[in-house]
Design an enzyme around this catalytic site. Structure first.
Site, short mmCIF file in Angstrom:
data_model
loop_
_atom_site.label_atom_id
_atom_site.label_comp_id
_atom_site.label_asym_id
_atom_site.label_seq_id
_atom_site.Cartn_x
_atom_site.Cartn_y
_atom_site.Cartn_z
N ASP A 36 13.42 -18.97 -6.80
CA ASP A 36 14.69 -18.57 -7.42
C ASP A 36 15.41 -17.53 -6.56
O ASP A 36 14.77 -16.73 -5.88
CB ASP A 36 14.40 -18.01 -8.83
CG ASP A 36 15.65 -17.99 -9.70
OD1 ASP A 36 16.66 -18.63 -9.33
OD2 ASP A 36 15.60 -17.35 -10.77
N HIS A 53 20.93 -22.27 -0.47
CA HIS A 53 19.99 -23.38 -0.67
C HIS A 53 19.43 -23.87 0.67
O HIS A 53 18.27 -24.20 0.79
CB HIS A 53 20.68 -24.53 -1.41
CG HIS A 53 21.06 -24.19 -2.82
ND1 HIS A 53 20.22 -23.55 -3.68
CD2 HIS A 53 22.22 -24.39 -3.51
CE1 HIS A 53 20.83 -23.36 -4.86
NE2 HIS A 53 22.05 -23.86 -4.77
N SER A 81 15.32 -28.42 -11.61
CA SER A 81 14.85 -28.53 -12.99
C SER A 81 15.70 -29.54 -13.76
O SER A 81 16.84 -29.85 -13.36
CB SER A 81 14.92 -27.17 -13.68
OG SER A 81 16.25 -26.85 -14.04
N LEU A 147 -3.81 -30.24 2.31
CA LEU A 147 -3.01 -29.54 1.29
C LEU A 147 -2.22 -30.58 0.51
O LEU A 147 -1.66 -31.51 1.10
CB LEU A 147 -2.02 -28.58 1.99
CG LEU A 147 -0.89 -28.00 1.12
CD1 LEU A 147 -1.43 -26.98 0.12
CD2 LEU A 147 0.18 -27.31 2.00
C1 IPE Z 1 14.47 -22.41 -12.18
O1 IPE Z 1 15.49 -21.63 -11.67
C2 IPE Z 1 14.53 -23.78 -11.57
C3 IPE Z 1 14.19 -23.89 -10.15
C4 IPE Z 1 13.76 -22.90 -9.42
C5 IPE Z 1 14.32 -25.19 -9.58
P1 IPE Z 1 16.88 -21.48 -12.44
O2 IPE Z 1 17.71 -20.56 -11.64
O3 IPE Z 1 17.43 -22.83 -12.73
O4 IPE Z 1 16.42 -20.83 -13.83
P2 IPE Z 1 17.25 -19.99 -14.88
O5 IPE Z 1 18.44 -20.83 -15.28
O6 IPE Z 1 17.67 -18.72 -14.22
O7 IPE Z 1 16.29 -19.74 -16.01
C1 IPE Z 2 17.01 -21.44 -6.84
O1 IPE Z 2 18.08 -20.61 -6.60
C2 IPE Z 2 17.29 -22.89 -6.51
C3 IPE Z 2 17.46 -23.75 -7.68
C4 IPE Z 2 17.37 -23.38 -8.93
C5 IPE Z 2 17.74 -25.16 -7.43
P1 IPE Z 2 19.30 -20.48 -7.58
O2 IPE Z 2 20.33 -21.50 -7.21
O3 IPE Z 2 18.87 -20.54 -9.00
O4 IPE Z 2 19.82 -19.02 -7.22
P2 IPE Z 2 20.35 -17.92 -8.21
O5 IPE Z 2 19.35 -17.76 -9.31
O6 IPE Z 2 21.67 -18.40 -8.72
O7 IPE Z 2 20.47 -16.70 -7.36
MG MG Z 3 18.32 -19.18 -10.36
#
Ligand code: IPE
Ligand code: IPE
Ligand code: MG
Length: 261
Positions: A36, A53, A81, A147
């Site tokens: 995240d 990303h 997700s 792995l």
């Molecule tokens: C969780 O992160 C999903 C992934 C890392 C793929 P999100 O950024 O989507 O989660 P929330 O919305 O903050 O809970």
């Molecule tokens: C994690 O980073 C990647 C995915 C959830 C796909 P985020 O895109 O959720 O990044 P933040 O949480 O907005 O910083």
């Molecule tokens: Mg996020």
């Protein structure tokens, strides 16, 4: 058999108590990561989220190398997700594009390093070429043993349990299974992770302290480590530090744990 491997894993986990004082505690067999903070990493630099990303994919490569180095057998990464479809279509398209790129660019390298790729999550509803790439990644690396890299893509823990419940209901309806036969092993064997041990350690980056629908069933007894680093900054040292924190934990599984033994 799937049930047997689950049972074998549980036996291994309870035996994983600290041995003689000089023996280092075992590394976790399965580390699962909620990656995240890509968006915040980019925002802090005045860059588009897509750049966060893109840099996040580089962090995935580092995490795989670290897992190989540390001798971890299973690494799961949460990459998209079930709820991430709520994001703007352009961002969803960017994330799909990065998965394509990752499989195309990294598959040969993963294969050469003995990495077996497994994908968990809902396959239906994915763009056709993505479904084909995921299948190719799994098939090409199926015999690797160093792995297992589990990619949670279009994955939601609750959705996975619903799919498992439907499969079990179908088996009962068709007379292949009696309701009384449904137990912990039967449910575990109906999940996408049927041949994957439960995570020992779950790491979430970015400072958020929630599960966000990740491995709902499988994390019943996992240890959690939350770290403030944003995912694109995650490196070998951060991975090793999280493993070190895990190694200091006393896993009790509802029993009395190391102090009492
Ligand atoms: C969780 O992160 C999903 C992934 C890392 C793929 P999100 O950024 O989507 O989660 P929330 O919305 O903050 O809970
Ligand atoms: C994690 O980073 C990647 C995915 C959830 C796909 P985020 O895109 O959720 O990044 P933040 O949480 O907005 O910083
Ligand atoms: Mg996020």
């Amino acid at each position: 058999m799937a049930g047997d491997s689950k049972t074998a894993f549980l036996a291994g986990a309870t035996e994983a108590a600290p041995g003689p004082a000089h023996a280092p505690p075992p590394v976790p067999a399965h580390v699962a990561i909620i990656m995240d903070g890509n968006g915040r990493w980019a925002a802090r630099r005045g860059l588009p989220r897509a750049e966060g990303h893109r840099r996040g994919v580089e962090a995935v490569r580092r995490a795989v190398r670290a897992a190989l180095d540390l001798g971890i057998a299973y690494l799961t990464v949460y990459s998209f997700s079930s709820e991430n479809w709520r994001r703007p279509a352009t961002e969803v398209a960017d994330l799909m594009g990065l998965l394509r790129l990752f499989v195309r660019r990294d598959l040969a390298d993963l294969d050469a390093n003995g990495v077996r790729v497994r994908i968990i999550g809902e396959r239906e509803g994915l763009p056709g070429d993505i479904a084909a790439l995921l299948r190719e990644a799994e098939e090409r690396t199926a015999r690797n043993t160093r792995l297992t890299l589990v990619v949670a893509f279009n994955y939601g823990g609750r959705q996975e349990i619903v799919r498992a419940a439907r499969a079990l209901a179908r088996a009962v309806q068709e007379g292949r299974l009696a309701p009384e036969e449904i137990g912990l092993d039967t449910v575990a064997a109906a999940l996408d992770t049927r041949d994957i041990p439960d995570p020992d350690l779950v790491i979430r980056t970015s400072g958020e302290q929630r599960v966000s629908n990740f491995l709902t069933w499988q994390t019943a007894y996992s240890e959690f480590v939350f770290i403030p680093d944003l995912w694109p900054d995650f490196d070998h040292a951060a991975f090793a530090a999280a493993v070190g924190e895990y190694q200091g934990r006393d896993r009790r599984f509802g029993g009395l744990g190391a102090q009492a033994r």
